[in-house]
Design a protein around this motif. Sequence first.
Motif, PDB file in Angstrom:
ATOM      1  N   GLY A   2      20.384  28.848  35.187  1.00  0.00           N
ATOM      2  CA  GLY A   2      20.166  29.064  36.640  1.00  0.00           C
ATOM      3  C   GLY A   2      19.621  30.367  36.885  1.00  0.00           C
ATOM      4  O   GLY A   2      18.730  30.415  37.643  1.00  0.00           O
ATOM      5  N   LYS A   3      19.996  31.289  36.268  1.00  0.00           N
ATOM      6  CA  LYS A   3      19.453  32.789  36.542  1.00  0.00           C
ATOM      7  C   LYS A   3      18.099  32.975  36.139  1.00  0.00           C
ATOM      8  O   LYS A   3      17.448  33.694  36.746  1.00  0.00           O
ATOM      9  CB  LYS A   3      20.527  33.813  36.072  1.00  0.00           C
ATOM     10  CG  LYS A   3      21.895  33.861  36.774  1.00  0.00           C
ATOM     11  CD  LYS A   3      22.678  34.966  35.963  1.00  0.00           C
ATOM     12  CE  LYS A   3      23.997  35.149  36.706  1.00  0.00           C
ATOM     13  NZ  LYS A   3      24.686  36.187  36.004  1.00  0.00           N
ATOM     14  N   LEU A   4      17.801  32.271  35.085  1.00  0.00           N
ATOM     15  CA  LEU A   4      16.343  32.547  34.648  1.00  0.00           C
ATOM     16  C   LEU A   4      15.584  31.713  35.479  1.00  0.00           C
ATOM     17  O   LEU A   4      14.378  32.163  35.775  1.00  0.00           O
ATOM     18  CB  LEU A   4      16.389  31.836  33.075  1.00  0.00           C
ATOM     19  CG  LEU A   4      15.054  31.880  32.554  1.00  0.00           C
ATOM     20  CD1 LEU A   4      14.534  33.434  32.317  1.00  0.00           C
ATOM     21  CD2 LEU A   4      15.080  30.993  31.069  1.00  0.00           C
ATOM     22  N   THR A   5      15.689  30.789  35.933  1.00  0.00           N
ATOM     23  CA  THR A   5      15.117  29.924  36.974  1.00  0.00           C
ATOM     24  C   THR A   5      14.917  30.651  38.223  1.00  0.00           C
ATOM     25  O   THR A   5      13.540  30.617  38.620  1.00  0.00           O
ATOM     26  CB  THR A   5      15.497  28.503  37.182  1.00  0.00           C
ATOM     27  OG1 THR A   5      15.905  28.002  35.996  1.00  0.00           O
ATOM     28  CG2 THR A   5      14.734  27.715  38.095  1.00  0.00           C
ATOM     29  N   LYS A   6      15.934  31.295  38.595  1.00  0.00           N
ATOM     30  CA  LYS A   6      15.598  31.977  39.884  1.00  0.00           C
ATOM     31  C   LYS A   6      14.836  33.344  39.668  1.00  0.00           C
ATOM     32  O   LYS A   6      13.994  33.576  40.370  1.00  0.00           O
ATOM     33  CB  LYS A   6      17.022  32.485  40.315  1.00  0.00           C
ATOM     34  CG  LYS A   6      17.733  31.514  41.092  1.00  0.00           C
ATOM     35  CD  LYS A   6      19.201  32.238  41.252  1.00  0.00           C
ATOM     36  CE  LYS A   6      20.059  30.986  42.089  1.00  0.00           C
ATOM     37  NZ  LYS A   6      21.187  31.385  42.636  1.00  0.00           N
ATOM     38  N   LEU A   7      15.013  33.920  38.598  1.00  0.00           N
ATOM     39  CA  LEU A   7      14.127  35.135  38.049  1.00  0.00           C
ATOM     40  C   LEU A   7      12.551  34.641  38.085  1.00  0.00           C
ATOM     41  O   LEU A   7      11.741  35.322  38.568  1.00  0.00           O
ATOM     42  CB  LEU A   7      14.597  35.776  36.655  1.00  0.00           C
ATOM     43  CG  LEU A   7      13.645  37.175  36.212  1.00  0.00           C
ATOM     44  CD1 LEU A   7      14.167  37.981  37.393  1.00  0.00           C
ATOM     45  CD2 LEU A   7      14.304  37.368  34.952  1.00  0.00           C
TER      46      LEU A   7
END
Length: 79
Positions: A2-7
Amino acid sequence: MGKLTKLVGVAGAVAGVTYLSKSEKVKGQFDKAIEKFNSSYMKNLGKPSNIDDAKMVDEGAMTSVQYYNEQQEKSQGES
């Protein structure tokens, strides 16, 4: 994940804004919109077209100021 997608999403948004801000076409359209707004709205804001109306408004403003000053003087004289 999820954090990678947001980044990746934020990085894409920043890249898109950077690209559009450097584009002369976008800048030209933005400048046109601002100029149109200023020419149609801001020029007539608060300016009566008739000189007599402008004088009347000015005199009315002074009347209220004079009244306020008189009231202040009366209240200071009573103290």
